[in-house]
Design a protein around this motif. Structure first.
Motif, mmCIF file in Angstrom:
data_model
loop_
_atom_site.group_PDB
_atom_site.id
_atom_site.type_symbol
_atom_site.label_atom_id
_atom_site.label_comp_id
_atom_site.label_asym_id
_atom_site.label_seq_id
_atom_site.Cartn_x
_atom_site.Cartn_y
_atom_site.Cartn_z
ATOM 1 N N TYR A 1 4.961 3.793 -2.763
ATOM 2 C CA TYR A 1 3.918 2.856 -3.168
ATOM 3 C C TYR A 1 4.507 1.457 -3.112
ATOM 4 C CZ TYR A 1 0.728 6.374 -5.152
ATOM 5 O OH TYR A 1 -0.148 7.411 -5.327
ATOM 6 N N LYS B 1 6.636 9.762 -0.389
ATOM 7 C CA LYS B 1 5.522 8.816 -0.530
ATOM 8 C C LYS B 1 6.038 7.566 -1.215
ATOM 9 C CE LYS B 1 0.750 8.905 -2.167
ATOM 10 N NZ LYS B 1 -0.293 9.719 -2.766
ATOM 11 N N VAL C 1 3.605 -1.778 -4.224
ATOM 12 C CA VAL C 1 2.595 -2.388 -5.097
ATOM 13 C C VAL C 1 2.571 -3.901 -4.856
ATOM 14 C CG1 VAL C 1 1.907 -2.722 -7.472
ATOM 15 C CG2 VAL C 1 2.992 -0.594 -6.808
ATOM 16 N N PRO C 2 1.383 -4.479 -4.634
ATOM 17 C CA PRO C 2 1.335 -5.908 -4.258
ATOM 18 C C PRO C 2 1.592 -6.865 -5.413
ATOM 19 C CG PRO C 2 -0.883 -4.992 -4.319
ATOM 20 C CD PRO C 2 0.043 -3.849 -4.557
ATOM 21 N N ILE D 1 -1.133 -0.219 -13.293
ATOM 22 C CA ILE D 1 -0.778 0.449 -12.039
ATOM 23 C C ILE D 1 0.247 1.552 -12.289
ATOM 24 C CG2 ILE D 1 0.953 -1.297 -11.353
ATOM 25 C CD1 ILE D 1 -1.253 0.597 -8.904
ATOM 26 N N ARG E 1 -1.876 9.966 -11.251
ATOM 27 C CA ARG E 1 -2.296 10.447 -9.933
ATOM 28 C C ARG E 1 -1.346 11.485 -9.384
ATOM 29 N NH1 ARG E 1 -2.989 7.687 -5.119
ATOM 30 N NH2 ARG E 1 -5.193 8.049 -4.907
ATOM 31 N N GLU E 2 -0.063 11.198 -9.505
ATOM 32 C CA GLU E 2 0.945 12.040 -8.890
ATOM 33 C C GLU E 2 1.452 13.112 -9.849
ATOM 34 O OE1 GLU E 2 1.572 11.714 -5.773
ATOM 35 O OE2 GLU E 2 0.585 9.808 -5.408
ATOM 36 N N ALA F 1 -3.954 12.716 -6.768
ATOM 37 C CA ALA F 1 -3.796 12.670 -5.317
ATOM 38 C C ALA F 1 -3.342 14.040 -4.835
ATOM 39 C CB ALA F 1 -2.761 11.608 -4.945
ATOM 40 N N GLY G 1 0.837 -1.209 0.000
ATOM 41 C CA GLY G 1 0.000 0.000 0.000
ATOM 42 C C GLY G 1 0.860 1.242 0.000
ATOM 43 N N VAL G 2 0.304 2.323 0.510
ATOM 44 C CA VAL G 2 1.013 3.607 0.501
ATOM 45 C C VAL G 2 1.606 3.868 1.887
ATOM 46 C CG1 VAL G 2 0.738 6.089 0.292
ATOM 47 C CG2 VAL G 2 -0.421 4.592 -1.298
#
Lengths: 195, 441
Positions: B64, B62, B66-67, B86, B93-94, B428, B53-54
């Motif tokens: 990430y 920040k 990622v799973p 993703i 987003r960023e 975001a 997650g974040v």
């Protein structure tokens, strides 16, 4: 009385306040509806499923035993059942009803008319949080609750993924309700200790 | 209200904290210095166990996680197109402007760079290690690197040796490759306030106990040195497959009281281990740059190292009486240790530390990296056909294969845009941290 309304391509957010003279504060209701024809087509889906089953039975009875097209009839019946199941799982609306000093009610209303609701007493809520959820293919915001005695976060919107601009007013409303209640709880504990 | 960030950088690598190593440290320190310069930095890596997650780190960095499941040596399972959704989501987003990939061995890095190029973002790559040319693994790795770097904007290497190695392996034009050496956190690596007594000379070794880092050389060298000098003891920190060989060596020569094995040492404790010693021994068989030597020099230790890869460059800036180099041969290393022990009394740890402070700093690395980003942003945008012509030059069959891969990637990107238009990916909010608290913009 509608106090706020936001919408985008997929979702519509409506906030309603109902105030009654007997309550100190108003009950706050937040709805998130899904837009689009897939929601209103419940009757159409039922009709389509029924048509598939009818087609299947016709094929089965009127075609000869050796006709390979009969196999299609089983596929039609199966598809019909799947369409019916899918429409039962499709969500029409999710709501958060905030009752100050009492609790919050989370409701999910499905296309078939079924409503699943969960009540959470105010004392059980520790904090509402906005979290970013990362999956292997995407990343989205979700509103969750920290509850006393539970390890996992509880999602406020279980099925829908409304955008951040719709989640923020709900989060602020939840914080306002929890915030006042927490300070009252601290005052009550002090009385209990001293008394 | 804070000014909007000048650059928005996405660092991509399979290797990041909580995993520990040189690449992870580099990404972290570089990101922190870039944040202080006013840019926005986001890190993307794969999930480590439960950590998914974040997450936010110091300074508002920040991350990430990622799973995607790692499969061999902490690298993500390569699916070529699996990470496209993703990566696209994070880039939108960023509002990223530059994508910076780290380490040739990271599959996530190569995939992210490929998708970023398809989507038209500017891309920079940093190579941290030296690789071979001859064995099967290296040949395939180099082909993947050639594909990744065929269309890149700029590249960074950590030493001239590493630059030569990268250019030869990937066929990249040397004009596109910048050399920015690593730095060391001199604020953390300070000498001991009281220097340990030289009655018993302590030689410290801190490295992963693997073949590449010369663990086998250690097994030969330690008994020889212990026989020649009765007042020398060894402290070995780190863990790995060669741990067993070192234990056997201790048993065979009865050196249990002369050789102390510490096991894996977390980075926060490395300094406390270093300051117990007088000499630092590095026996790597290959090294693009060697931060460990700089960390030891910053703590005031005299260094003995193998003359491989980028080590002589790192040591060029250190005077001859701070470092002794040797060939990766047990006898030559023993001679180097003898020389080191003889010049030990003339060493001044504080002076070494001050010299290191002036020469190496992460702020300097960040400023130089900023220049690379600006140069990358000035590179012209190329359309798909122009880019495909670069891939065709990679080889007779390989060129055509790479073109096919990029065309499919481009089509998949367009399909994703149809299914989920760019406007639907919400941005975001930027979170700027100030001394007196948080402010969300």
């Amino acid at each position: 009385m509608v106090t706020l309304s936001l919408s985008n391509k997929r979702y519509t957010y409506v906030q309603k306040s109902a105030s009654e003279q007997s309550l100190r504060e108003a009950i706050d209701i937040h709805h998130v509806n899904i837009n689009g024809s897939r929601v209103t087509g419940f009757a159409r889906r039922r009709g389509f499923a029924f048509f598939l089953v009818l087609l299947a039975s016709c094929m089965y009875f009127f075609l000869g035993k050796d006709n390979p097209v009969r196999l299609l009839s089983w596929i039609c019946i199966l598809s019909g059942f799947l369409v019916m199941l899918q429409s039962r799982k499709t969500v029409k609306k999710e709501s958060v009803i905030i009752m100050p000093t009492f609790g919050i009610q989370l409701e999910t209303q499905y296309l078939s008319g079924k409503i699943v609701s969960r009540f959470i007493p105010i004392g059980k809520i520790l904090k509402p949080v906005l979290v970013e959820c990362v999956t292997p293919v995407t990343c989205y915001w979700s509103l969750s609750l920290f509850l006393r005695g539970e390890d996992q976060l509880t999602l406020v919107f279980k099925e829908l993924r409304p955008p951040l601009k719709m989640l923020v007013p709900i989060w602020k409303a939840l914080c306002a309700v929890i915030g006042t209640d927490q300070s009252e709880m601290i005052v009550e504990e002090e009385h209990a200790v001293s008394g | 209200m804070a000014e909007p960030p000048k650059l928005r950088v996405l660092m991509v690598s399979d290797f990041f904290f909580p995993n520990f190593g040189g690449v992870e440290n580099h990404i972290y320190y570089l990101s922190q210095c870039l944040l202080k310069l006013g840019h926005k930095v986001v890190v993307m890596t794969h999930a480590y166990g439960n950590r998914s997650g974040v997450r936010y780190m110091t300074g508002g960095l920040k991350v990430y996680y990622v799973p995607w499941r790692p499969f061999v040596m902490q690298t993500t399972f390569p699916t070529v197109y699996g990470t496209l959704p993703i990566v696209r989501t994070i880039l939108r987003r960023e509002k990223i402007t530059v994508v910076h990939g780290h380490q040739a061995f990271s599959t996530l890095c190569h995939e992210a760079l490929m998708h970023a190029r398809t989507m038209g973002y500017k891309v920079v790559f940093t190579d941290h290690s030296l690789y071979g040319f001859a064995d099967v693994g290296s040949i395939h790795m180099n082909k993947v690197l050639q594909f990744s770097l065929a269309d890149i904007d700029q590249a960074i290497c950590v030493s001239h040796t590493s630059k030569e190695n990268t250019v030869l392996r990937s066929g990249l034009s040397p004009a596109k490759v910048f050399m920015i050496p690593n730095a060391v956190d001199t604020a953390m690596f300070k000498p001991a306030s009281v220097r340990p007594s030289t009655d018993v000379i302590t030689i410290v070794v801190i490295s992963r106990l693997v073949y590449r880092k010369g663990a086998d050389l250690l097994v030969e060298v330690i008994p020889k040195v212990c026989r020649l000098y009765p007042n020398v003891r060894f402290v070995v920190g780190g863990d790995g497959p060669k741990h067993v060989r070192l234990e056997e060596m201790r048993e065979k020569h009865s050196l249990q009281d002369r050789v102390e094995m510490l096991g894996a040492v977390p980075h926060s404790r490395v300094r406390s281990v270093l300051i117990t010693g007088h000499v630092f021994l590095n026996s790597s068989l290959t090294e693009a740059f060697c931060i460990a030597i700089l960390e030891a020099a910053s703590c005031g230790l005299l260094t003995v190292s193998t003359r491989v890869g980028g080590v002589p460059e790192a040591c060029n800036v250190l005077p001859d009486d701070m470092v002794v180099l040797a060939e990766p041969d047990p006898d030559d290393m023993v001679r180097a240790i003898e020389k080191a022990i003889s010049i030990l009394p003339s060493i001044n740890p504080e002076e070494m530390h001050n010299r290191m402070k002036k020469l190496y700093s992460w702020q300097d690395v960040a400023k130089r990296t900023e220049i690379v980003y600006d140069r990358a942003l000035k590179c012209s945008n190329r359309n798909l056909l122009e880019r495909l012509s670069r891939y065709l030059s990679c080889g007779a069959w390989a060129g055509k294969l790479f073109c096919m891969v990029m065309i499919v990637d481009y089509l998949l990107w367009r399909l994703l845009q149809l299914l989920q238009p760019d406007e639907d990916i919400e941005e975001a909010p930027d979170i700027f941290l100030h001394h007196h608290g948080e402010k969300i913009n």
